[in-house]
Design a protein around this motif. Structure first.
Motif, short mmCIF file in Angstrom:
data_model
loop_
_atom_site.label_atom_id
_atom_site.label_comp_id
_atom_site.label_asym_id
_atom_site.label_seq_id
_atom_site.Cartn_x
_atom_site.Cartn_y
_atom_site.Cartn_z
N ASP A 15 -15.31 31.66 20.78
CA ASP A 15 -15.24 31.13 22.14
C ASP A 15 -16.61 31.12 22.81
O ASP A 15 -16.99 30.15 23.48
N ALA A 16 -17.36 32.22 22.63
CA ALA A 16 -18.70 32.29 23.23
C ALA A 16 -19.61 31.24 22.62
O ALA A 16 -20.43 30.62 23.33
N TRP A 17 -19.50 31.02 21.32
CA TRP A 17 -20.33 30.03 20.66
C TRP A 17 -19.98 28.62 21.12
O TRP A 17 -20.86 27.77 21.27
N ARG A 18 -18.71 28.36 21.36
CA ARG A 18 -18.30 27.04 21.82
C ARG A 18 -18.92 26.73 23.19
O ARG A 18 -19.37 25.62 23.45
N GLN A 19 -18.94 27.73 24.07
CA GLN A 19 -19.56 27.53 25.38
C GLN A 19 -21.06 27.30 25.23
O GLN A 19 -21.65 26.47 25.93
#
Length: 271
Positions: A249-253
């Motif tokens: 999720d953090a990487w997607r942001q």
């Protein structure tokens, strides 16, 4: 392939993992550190194939040298010399001897241009601009971005992608820049997403992507590597990238903000 590679000791390793071939269905890419090793692998592959009642096409088999010291290799298959090429298509993507992606980007732009021209009646029709844009992304953009996750982008290739999109939108679609996501951002987004996917899985792709090849660096400025794009777009070092990509999720942001970030002024790019 098990018979072909029996007791074979590869001379090429990445991240400490020996690598001498890549396989997908009936497509086999033999990798060797010398002409002698490649000839041995070729002979073994032909012999093993015949033992199982199969044949290897010498007409479709090519040899490509990727080296700064050696530019020639003479490999035979059943006493028939194989063609030496500077580029060839593997799994739909064009690979070049110098490892650059310029040829592949130009090829995909040409294919996307041809698809765009074929749909000329649609672009001139009275359907809404929104519908045209959706068709453009589905039937044109998808062609250009095929395999873009593996591209090594330089300033000139980025300009080619932007120029292609600008020409299409300006002359036919007439869509405001505020109403669409830049095509170059799509390429960046897919490449960043692929980096995260590979990082989160223990696979050969991860070894090749993040591992190092044994040997000394050449003198002078080094060629731009695939991961250099990821570092430039995110502003992060490799250890930070690996740690950040482990959280989906953090990487997607992070990828969303990095891909849509305004490009910096083009500078002299590395090969």
């Amino acid at each position: 392939m098990q018979d072909t590679l029996h007791q074979h000791s590869p001379t090429i390793s990445i991240g400490g993992r020996p690598i001498c071939n890549l396989r997908f269905a009936d497509d086999i890419d033999l990798i060797a550190g010398s002409q002698a090793e490649l000839q041995v692998l070729t002979d073994r592959l032909v012999a093993s194939s015949k033992a199982f009642g199969m044949e290897v096409s010498s007409e479709k088999s090519k040899v490509m040298v990727s080296s700064e010291r050696v530019n020639d290799a003479s490999i035979t298959m059943d006493d028939e010399p194989l063609e030496l090429v500077h580029k060839f298509k593997y799994l739909g993507a064009t690979l070049h001897e110098d490892g650059s992606s310029t040829v592949e980007v130009c090829t995909q732009i040409a294919l996307a241009t041809a698809a765009f021209v074929k749909l000329g009646k649609i672009w001139k029709s009275s359907i809404s601009f929104k519908a045209k844009h959706k068709l453009f992304r589905s039937f044109v953009s998808s062609i250009l971005t095929y395999g873009c996750e593996t591209w090594k982008l330089r300033a000139d290739t980025e300009r080619r992608i932007q120029a292609f999109e600008n020409k299409c939108l300006r002359k036919l679609l007439r869509i405001s820049y505020k109403d669409h996501e830049p095509l170059l951002a799509t390429v960046k987004l897919q490449k960043l997403a692929w980096f995260g996917h590979v990082t989160r899985h223990d696979s050969l792709s991860k070894t090749i992507l993040q591992g190092t090849v044994e040997g000394k660096l050449r003198r002078g400025r080094q060629k731009k590597a695939w991961c250099d794009n990821i570092k430039e777009w995110t502003g992060m070092a490799m250890y930070e990238l690996v740690r950040s990509a482990s959280d989906r999720d953090a990487w997607r942001q992070k990828t969303d903000s990095s891909a849509l970030r305004s490009p910096r002024r083009p500078h002299r790019s590395r090969d």
